[in-house]
Design an enzyme around this catalytic site. Structure first.
Site, PDB file in Angstrom:
ATOM      1  N   HIS A 369     108.248   4.003  -3.591  1.00 35.58           N
ATOM      2  CA  HIS A 369     109.421   3.675  -2.775  1.00 35.58           C
ATOM      3  C   HIS A 369     109.890   4.820  -1.892  1.00 35.58           C
ATOM      4  O   HIS A 369     110.976   4.730  -1.302  1.00 35.58           O
ATOM      5  CB  HIS A 369     110.586   3.249  -3.673  1.00 35.58           C
ATOM      6  CG  HIS A 369     110.442   1.883  -4.265  1.00 35.58           C
ATOM      7  ND1 HIS A 369     110.734   0.737  -3.568  1.00 35.58           N
ATOM      8  CD2 HIS A 369     110.008   1.487  -5.485  1.00 35.58           C
ATOM      9  CE1 HIS A 369     110.510  -0.320  -4.349  1.00 35.58           C
ATOM     10  NE2 HIS A 369     110.069   0.119  -5.506  1.00 35.58           N
ATOM     11  N   LYS A 560     125.040   2.049   3.263  1.00 34.18           N
ATOM     12  CA  LYS A 560     123.867   2.429   2.481  1.00 34.18           C
ATOM     13  C   LYS A 560     124.152   3.764   1.812  1.00 34.18           C
ATOM     14  O   LYS A 560     125.180   4.396   2.074  1.00 34.18           O
ATOM     15  CB  LYS A 560     122.615   2.525   3.366  1.00 34.18           C
ATOM     16  CG  LYS A 560     122.766   3.454   4.557  1.00 34.18           C
ATOM     17  CD  LYS A 560     121.517   3.411   5.454  1.00 34.18           C
ATOM     18  CE  LYS A 560     121.439   2.104   6.217  1.00 34.18           C
ATOM     19  NZ  LYS A 560     120.162   1.436   6.085  1.00 34.18           N
ATOM     20  N   ARG A 561     123.244   4.179   0.955  1.00 41.03           N
ATOM     21  CA  ARG A 561     123.379   5.476   0.301  1.00 41.03           C
ATOM     22  C   ARG A 561     123.536   6.569   1.347  1.00 41.03           C
ATOM     23  O   ARG A 561     122.880   6.545   2.388  1.00 41.03           O
ATOM     24  CB  ARG A 561     122.129   5.713  -0.559  1.00 41.03           C
ATOM     25  CG  ARG A 561     122.074   7.018  -1.309  1.00 41.03           C
ATOM     26  CD  ARG A 561     120.982   6.975  -2.359  1.00 41.03           C
ATOM     27  NE  ARG A 561     119.690   6.609  -1.783  1.00 41.03           N
ATOM     28  CZ  ARG A 561     118.765   7.482  -1.408  1.00 41.03           C
ATOM     29  NH1 ARG A 561     118.996   8.777  -1.518  1.00 41.03           N
ATOM     30  NH2 ARG A 561     117.606   7.069  -0.926  1.00 41.03           N
ATOM     31  N   LYS A 566     119.058   9.248   6.330  1.00 37.07           N
ATOM     32  CA  LYS A 566     119.582   7.962   6.810  1.00 37.07           C
ATOM     33  C   LYS A 566     120.505   8.143   8.013  1.00 37.07           C
ATOM     34  O   LYS A 566     120.860   7.183   8.686  1.00 37.07           O
ATOM     35  CB  LYS A 566     120.296   7.235   5.671  1.00 37.07           C
ATOM     36  CG  LYS A 566     119.329   6.820   4.557  1.00 37.07           C
ATOM     37  CD  LYS A 566     120.038   6.105   3.430  1.00 37.07           C
ATOM     38  CE  LYS A 566     119.103   5.761   2.287  1.00 37.07           C
ATOM     39  NZ  LYS A 566     118.183   4.649   2.615  1.00 37.07           N
ATOM     40  N   LYS A 672     118.998  -7.996   5.319  1.00 36.83           N
ATOM     41  CA  LYS A 672     120.180  -8.790   4.969  1.00 36.83           C
ATOM     42  C   LYS A 672     121.058  -9.032   6.186  1.00 36.83           C
ATOM     43  O   LYS A 672     121.560 -10.146   6.396  1.00 36.83           O
ATOM     44  CB  LYS A 672     120.973  -8.067   3.874  1.00 36.83           C
ATOM     45  CG  LYS A 672     120.261  -8.004   2.537  1.00 36.83           C
ATOM     46  CD  LYS A 672     120.838  -6.937   1.631  1.00 36.83           C
ATOM     47  CE  LYS A 672     119.928  -6.689   0.423  1.00 36.83           C
ATOM     48  NZ  LYS A 672     120.254  -5.457  -0.302  1.00 36.83           N
TER      49      LYS A 672
END
Length: 828
Positions: A369, A560-561, A566, A672
């Site tokens: 992952h 998100k985290r 990110k 999503k």
């Protein structure tokens, strides 16, 4: 099967319980299960009574499913994951059982509202982010498709921390998610599995004169099974997650208590049960690192014992294990399962290495992952040898035989053995858990096409040469039951009316929406549904943080985290750019925006926590400036979780997926939000690449460097200061942060953030992508002004998301990796 039920004294094939109105069942549970007066139930009592009534139905179906699996000798998959993130269960169960209307009517007759009852449930604290949510989506799809399989993990007492924001800073509190109890959990107090730690290995000679080994001494912890049920949709299939809770093998030392050592009397019990207390204890201290490794072995050992218990019932030779058992390692956390299975086969079942190892290889598959080297787990050999002495011996023997096999290969190459060894040499030796999982599995998969290409060509290039064909791709997916039917019932109803309800189990059916993108009336209804969702989120924001937002503004969402790769910080830089533009020209016609952030930073990740502080500081300054009112709103929602995501995602206009290209394995938040009609702004990273291919380049906003360009720019000598010097707007943004414009009480507070970008090399290349990102955001704004065209593209995003169903992902695993067949529903 019906005859079998009758023999057991059960009335029929559809339910084990006598017929009773749901309202009366709820009252019965309030009275007899909870011991409360059913004539005067409060909201929590009504929720719990409904929950037990729903659970009764699930248990009926679950028992039938278990019998069917044993009757057919079906091969089963065991999905091992250190975390699951199921969210709330009630509405998910009601949708799966197709009894939402029945439940709503029953609780209304009792004086309550179903949506209010749903709020009584606390999100199950069993996971953290994308890894755990993906595992839960896959469990949903396993059940929906009727595949024999179970999820295995840890039943955490506190789970991931509860996030609060104090003066803009993240603060962590215990997430006591089950403090009121949970009606969904079935505890198996009679079923305890012993798990050993420490001790030593002992060699002996068996009756046949073979040298054998056994693991002796040390300490024992008991693993108690806790089952949480997972139903399919609209049928009788129900499987379960089996989560392990640590119990002490010694409850209480009465001698120590009687001698006045009250703490010592319970110390062993408390230490043993700490194993299942908290998800991801901090590993800054040695005790935290040891506890993490304990957690991993604890749930793996209990799970393998459970698997072998089931297999022994078949009375089959252990050489046939992989014909009946498939074990999927969800990331490296369960990789210790490889030496554990070898230990069981050799030390308990007396198989020689030459027979045990092929069984092991054919049984395991491993999902990677991450491409971040620092996220690939390694463990100090000294710690592993002390905690798991027998497993350390087995790992070294796996490595010896593996490297010995390489010595005969022509393409060995310079340094190959050192690069692929399971043991990393250095100041101290460390076990590379990803290498262990690769060598011990028959298949390794990435989770998006780009990610899998990086695994083959870069991260695990040597292994791809050694084991050609072993590394493959299974693109992630999300369950439409949770992320459209449950999270966005208004949109789900609109889609039902337009194309029928079959999409809920066949997401490719959404393609039928494409012609409706050109239907003006349908676009109008689509826009209204989105605005209603935005109004619902606005009410939630007001209730949670006391901030009013305008549902007619563009809702730009990054949830998100919190992690540097990110690039929430890049989003903040754009927000500050907008702030400066509006301040410089208050009369300018700008597209009003509401920029929404949410996510948790790991407790020890201080850089990420400072970014959260900056977001809140920028929000405070922006939201209090009268010149900005009505044009720009910024907010950070605390304690991001599944139930919060179910409110945010349906309301998103713009989905921010802006990670540095080549660093996000896949992402599922991007799926999503697109499924719910948001348009994506993103780099060509993770699953964004495949989303673009599906929805079309004209219906997504792509910016920035590609993964190959990132590698090339780094190799050529990336200098972030060049971008700072050449871009006046970027320079203004960074200077305003550095001099304390957003932290006047502490002007140097955010200087380290600018220092990371300008002086420490900007590893995640925010400055290289800044101008492209800001310019693309202008394209976003121009399109948003044309609401009709925006709606058309929104509809096409939803219509073309069929590929990203977790049903498709699980089907892919079942066909290509697990070699699994579904149970016929008529057999249940």
């Amino acid at each position: 099967m019906v005859e079998k039920l009758r023999q057991d004294g059960i009335s029929g094939p559809h339910d084990f319980r006598p017929a009773m109105a749901l309202k009366d069942e709820i009252r019965q549970h309030i009275w007899r299960t909870m011991g409360r007066d059913p004539a005067k139930p409060n909201r929590h009592a009504c929720f719990t009574g409904l929950a037990y009534s729903v659970r009764d139905r699930l248990i009926d179906r679950w028992i039938r499913t278990q019998r069917s699996q044993y009757d057919t000798l079906a091969k089963r998959v065991y999905f091992l994951s250190l975390e699951f993130l199921p969210g709330r269960f009630l509405m998910n169960y009601l949708i799966s059982l197709q009894m939402v209307s029945e439940a709503r009517q029953a609780v209304e007759e009792l004086g309550f509202d179903l949506e209010e009852l749903e709020e009584e449930e606390w999100d199950a604290g069993l996971g953290n982010g994308g890894l755990g949510r993906l595992a839960s989506c896959y469990m949903d799809s396993l059940a929906c498709l009727g595949y024999p399989g179970y999820g295995y993990g840890i039943r955490y007492d506190y789970g991931i921390f509860h996030q609060t924001i104090e003066n803009g800073w993240q603060r962590e509190q215990c997430d006591n998610w089950a403090r009121k109890g949970t009606p969904w959990e079935i505890r198996r107090g009679e079923y305890l599995v012993p798990v050993r730690f420490y001790g030593r290995t002992e060699a002996y000679t068996d009756a046949a004169g073979r040298q054998c080994f056994r693991w002796v001494d040390g300490e024992m912890v008991m693993a108690m099974a806790c089952d949480i049920l997972v139903p399919g949709f609209g049928d009788n299939f129900v499987t379960n997650m089996r989560l392990w809770r640590a119990k002490s093998s010694r409850e209480f030392n009465l001698d120590e208590f009687n001698q006045g050592d009250y703490i010592g009397a319970v110390e062993a019990k408390v230490q043993s049960e700490t194993i299942s207390s908290v998800l991801y204890p901090s590993d800054e201290m040695e005790q935290g690192r040891e506890l993490r490794l304990k957690q991993q072995y604890f749930f793996v050992a209990a799970t393998l014992a459970d698997i072998m218990r089931r297999y022994r019932k078949l009375n089959r030779d252990f050489s046939e294990l992989s014909d009946f058992v498939a074990i999927q390692l969800n990331d490296t956390h369960p990789a210790i399962a490889v030496p554990e299975l070898m230990r069981i086969l050799m030390d308990e079942e007396n198989l020689p290495w030459e027979k045990a190892w092929p069984v092991c290889e054919k049984t395991f598959a491993y999902t990677n992952h991450t491409v971040l080297p620092e996220a690939l787990e390694t463990w100090p050999v000294d710690l592993m040898r002390r905690l798991l002495p027998r497993h350390t011996e087995i790992i070294f023997e796996i490595n010896r035989r593996f490297l010995q096999g390489l010595s005969t290969r022509r393409e060995k190459g310079e340094g190959l053995a050192q690069r692929v060894s399971l043991i990393a040499e250095g100041v101290s030796q460390r076990v590379r858990m990803a290498h262990l999982a690769i060598v011990g599995s028959h298949t390794v998969n990435g989770v998006a096409e780009l990610h899998s290409r990086i695994l083959k060509e870069d991260l695990f290039r040597d292994f791809n040469t050694i084991f050609p064909g072993r590394i493959t791709n299974v693109t992630n997916g999300i369950t439409p039951r949770r992320w459209l039917a449950q999270a966005n019932p208004a949109l789900a109803q609109l889609i039902d009316e337009a194309i029928g309800p079959e999409w809920i189990t066949d997401l490719e059916q959404l393609h039928k929406l494409e012609p409706l993108a050109d239907d003006a009336d349908f676009r109008r209804r689509w826009i209204k549904t989105k605005r209603d969702n935005k109004k619902r989120l606005a009410r939630y924001i007001l209730r949670k943080i006391g901030l009013g937002v305008d549902p007619d503004t563009l809702f730009s969402v990054q949830v998100k985290r919190i992690h540097e790769y990110k690039r929430q910080l890049l989003n903040v830089l754009h927000v500050i750019s907008l702030y400066h533009r509006i301040r410089a020209n208050p009369e300018a016609n700008v597209v009003p925006r509401t920029v929404i952030f949410a996510g948790k930073a790991a407790p020890a990740y201080h850089k990420a926590k400072r970014i959260i502080k900056l977001i809140n500081a920028v929000a405070a300054k922006t939201n209090s400036d009268p010149d900005i009112q009505g044009k720009l709103r910024v907010l950070f929602l605390p304690n991001y979780c599944v139930s919060q995501a179910e409110k945010i995602i349906p309301a998103a206009d713009l989905s921010e997926q802006i990670s540095t290209a080549g660093m996000e394995a896949s992402g599922t938040g991007n799926m999503k939000m697109s499924l719910n009609g948001a348009l994506t702004i993103g780099t060509l990273d993770g699953a964004n690449v495949e989303i673009m291919e599906e929805v079309g380049k004209d219906n997504i906003f792509i910016f920035g460097l590609t993964a190959d360009q990132v590698v090339s720019l780094r190799a050529s000598g990336y200098n972030p200061r060049d971008y700072y010097d050449k871009d006046a707007e970027l320079r203004q943004v960074l200077d305003s942060i550095a001099r304390g414009d957003f932290s006047p009480e502490d002007p140097h507070l955010f200087a380290p953030i600018v220092e990371i970008l300008l002086q420490q090399g900007d590893y995640y290349m925010l400055l290289a992508d800044y101008r492209s990102y800001v310019d693309t955001q202008e394209d976003v704004g121009r399109l948003f002004l044309n609401r009709d065209e925006w709606a058309r593209k929104s509809i096409l995003n939803t219509a073309r998301m069929g590929k990203f169903s977790s049903d498709r992902s699980v089907q892919d695993y079942a066909n290509r990796i697990w070699e699994l067949k579904p149970l016929p529903n008529e057999d249940i």
